[in-house]
Write a protein that holds these residues in place. Structure first.
Motif, mmCIF file in Angstrom:
data_model
loop_
_atom_site.group_PDB
_atom_site.id
_atom_site.type_symbol
_atom_site.label_atom_id
_atom_site.label_comp_id
_atom_site.label_asym_id
_atom_site.label_seq_id
_atom_site.Cartn_x
_atom_site.Cartn_y
_atom_site.Cartn_z
ATOM 1 N N ASP A 1 25.364 28.165 67.829
ATOM 2 C CA ASP A 1 25.623 29.417 67.922
ATOM 3 C C ASP A 1 25.761 29.934 66.214
ATOM 4 O O ASP A 1 26.195 30.798 65.798
ATOM 5 C CB ASP A 1 26.787 29.940 68.641
ATOM 6 N N LEU B 1 30.574 31.954 76.442
ATOM 7 C CA LEU B 1 29.595 31.452 75.373
ATOM 8 C C LEU B 1 28.292 31.240 75.852
ATOM 9 O O LEU B 1 27.215 31.631 75.226
ATOM 10 C CB LEU B 1 30.043 30.220 74.908
ATOM 11 N N GLU C 1 25.965 34.154 75.721
ATOM 12 C CA GLU C 1 25.365 34.112 74.512
ATOM 13 C C GLU C 1 24.046 33.416 74.187
ATOM 14 O O GLU C 1 23.240 33.618 73.713
ATOM 15 C CB GLU C 1 26.381 33.979 73.469
ATOM 16 N N VAL C 2 24.524 32.153 74.562
ATOM 17 C CA VAL C 2 23.796 30.977 74.100
ATOM 18 C C VAL C 2 23.308 30.129 75.746
ATOM 19 O O VAL C 2 24.354 29.787 76.379
ATOM 20 C CB VAL C 2 24.042 30.161 73.124
ATOM 21 N N ASN D 1 18.372 26.410 68.111
ATOM 22 C CA ASN D 1 18.551 27.987 67.919
ATOM 23 C C ASN D 1 17.074 28.496 67.625
ATOM 24 O O ASN D 1 16.870 29.456 68.170
ATOM 25 C CB ASN D 1 19.353 27.916 66.846
#
Length: 584
Positions: A21, A84, A87-88, A107
């Motif tokens: 992230d 978290l 988000e990811v 990513n």
DNA sequence: GCCGTTTTCGGCCCGACTGTTTTCAGTCG
């Protein structure tokens, strides 16, 4: 209920996700550091939480980490992680473990290709979609495909030490049930294979049902996959599958033998049985009645001649009892028949440890602590092998630092006349095979250990020559972790081991069996070959903290799988003899 | 996020290699 390894994994995963992230790298490292503290800690975190111990007294554990650990222990989950993963994707953690893929690339793969899982990445790489991404190329794409193939090969297997951490508390828990009269773990775990796929638990109990219920009620059970009669299968939260079989005393030995395996070993035994008019099954050894087909399904017909203990099962086949580590059909049945089983090395034979690190490089404990640890383990000697200077990340020692270290060694030695501290260094083998320390310094070392920590991807011929050059250096005594593999993590580097072993033999250089459970390098079959060639062998823990000295047993177990006798292992010898044999 | 203090901020092992670049980011140990 979470074990320390599992808590450590969650913390590590949070760190990795933060890294993907793009979080502050030092914050990421804080999670990694906390995991490194928790994982090897002697006292379970849950015990510390229950007893109200101050978690923040542990190194790397501050207010935040302490509260994370508390939350994990009490609720089994971590809010921060859940947030978290919104988000990811959590699955990106696995992707980062592939060689050539780090947080940045993971990513990018995710954001630009929409790839979230290993399977999706494999498809994308094979379709050629990866190489067109900026910062990627054909070679990286190929590397990813190879990495995934290697990952899939080892899917579902647990390192032995990891299995130990999961199995030991389970066995303890099972013992607390009054109906359990005897319990044993069979299978590859008992044979001490470097990795295990699942666990086979055998229990003697008069009344199976209460024991079965106790088993399936274990709080770390995630899923009960099967439970009927006298057998059960569960999946633990860690993903480890455990099979339970409850047995009557009369067939315990036969079942233990049968479920310990290996398959190949058992096939050989049954063949031997048939030749003697016997039939071996998990229920016992039976004499086949005259004229009956020995392969008939009705296993309980005929007179029962053995089964209560393993010894009598083997004895019924006119064999000496065979240690589980040998049961791989590598000649052990023939050896047992001929009374030629080797006297295997044991932990008690070990008189010293020839690879360990201190705070002088990347170790966790000081020289004094390491030395005391060795004294407590009854050793006669130890070699202090901090890294050499080119391993900057570990704080490797240059000549000047090494001289300073020697002064401290002399002081500690004076305070501990009961043990001999051998001055040594784990000297890096550089690209061209030269050593990362000046000859005039090398000559003053008691033990000269060399190993590779860089350039893992050299072409095989070049890698071989590099190692050969190092071995031929006249002062070198030991080639440490010769293949560089990390079990379930990294393949060995490409080189000609046979040629290296022959060169070791010619130059009187010993090979190391690195006892660290993530290395176990050389592995069993390679050690057998080394022994066959007459190459000297040492077993060392590569300890980076006092507690790691206890990893010696993993090395010994691996050595036993390789048929090594005490005479095959140099550090079973008294000091003077050891020094003499290193020199010749 | 942790730590230690020159004590509530500022530093936190770092150098080399690879494959991608066209001057370096990312990965690794």
């Amino acid at each position: 209920m979470m074990e320390n390894t599992e808590i450590a994994k969650v913390l590590r995963d949070v760190g990795t996700l933060l890294e993907i992230d793009g979080a502050n790298p030092f914050r990421v490292r804080a999670y990694e550091n906390a995991a490194r503290t928790v994982e090897p800690h002697a006292v379970p975190m849950r015990t510390m939480v229950e007893s109200g111990a101050k978690l923040t007294d542990l190194p790397g554990i501050g207010k935040e980490m302490a509260s994370h650990i508390q939350e994990l222990v009490t609720t089994g989950a971590l809010r921060v992680l859940q947030d978290l993963t919104r988000e990811v994707p959590y699955t990106l953690v696995e992707m980062v473990r592939l060689p050539g893929v780090g947080p940045k690339r993971a990513n990018k793969l995710w954001r630009e290709l929409g790839v979230e899982t290993i399977d999706q990445l494999e498809a994308a790489a094979k379709a050629g979609a990866v190489e067109s991404l900026a910062g990627f190329g054909k070679k990286t794409q190929e590397r990813i495909v190879r990495g995934i193939a290697s990952l899939k090969k080892r899917a579902g297997r647990f390192r032995l030490a990891h299995a130990d951490q999961l199995v030991e508390p389970l066995v303890e828990y099972m013992r607390t049930h009054e109906g359990v009269r005897r319990i044993e773990v069979a299978g590859s775990y008992r044979r001490r294979m470097e990795t295990v796929g699942d666990i086979d638990l055998l229990v003697i109990a008069r009344d199976p049902q209460p024991v079965m219920d106790h088993f399936t009620a274990y709080e770390r059970v995630k899923k009960i996959e099967l439970a009927s009669g006298t057998s059960a299968r569960v999946m633990l939260q860690s993903g480890l599958q455990v099979n339970l079989r409850v047995l009557p005393p009369a067939s315990y030995g036969a079942a233990l033998q049968y479920f310990t395996g290996s398959q190949a070993h058992n096939v050989k035994l049954r063949r031997r049985a048939v030749a003697r008019g016997l039939r071996v099954s998990e229920d016992g050894v039976f004499r086949v009645p005259e004229g009956e087909d020995p392969d008939a399904e009705d296993v309980l017909s005929g007179e029962r001649v053995a089964g209560a203990s393993e010894e009598d099962v083997y004895a019924a086949l006119e064999l000496a009892w065979i240690p589980p580590e040998l049961r791989e059909d590598r000649g052990e049945v023939e050896a047992a028949a001929g009374g030629k089983l080797p006297e295997l090395v044991t932990l008690d034979h070990m008189r010293g440890d020839l690879q360990m690190h201190s705070t002088w490089s990347d170790g966790h404990d000081g020289i004094d602590a390491m030395v005391k640890g060795c004294v407590e383990r009854g050793y006669e000697y130890l070699a202090l092998t901090d890294h050499s200077k080119s391993l900057a990340m570990t704080g490797g020692l240059d000549a000047e630092a090494l001289r300073e270290q020697w002064r401290e060694i002399d002081e500690v030695q004076a305070a501990h006349p009961e043990i001999r501290i051998l001055k040594s260094q784990e000297i890096d083998i550089l690209r061209d095979g030269s050593l990362d320390l000046a000859d005039e310094m090398i000559e003053q070392l008691d033990v000269v250990l060399v190993s590779i920590h860089s350039l893992f991807d050299l072409p095989a011929a070049q890698q071989t020559n590099r190692i050969l050059a190092a071995i031929r250096h006249p002062a070198v005594h030991i080639l440490a972790h010769p293949t560089g593999r990390l079990i379930n993590e990294r393949e060995p580097y490409q080189f000609d081991l046979e040629e290296v072993l022959c060169c070791c033999k010619e130059n009187g250089v010993a090979v190391e069996l690195n006892a660290h459970p993530s290395r176990l390098d050389l592995k069993d079959t390679q050690l057998m070959r080394a022994r066959e060639l007459g190459v000297k062998i040492v077993i060392s823990t590569d300890a980076h903290r006092v507690r790691d000295l206890d990893l010696m047993h993993y090395g010994v177990e691996q050595a036993r799988r390789a048929w090594l006798a005490p005479a095959d292992v140099l550090n079973t010898r008294p000091l003077q003899e050891l020094l003499g044999s290193l020199e010749t």
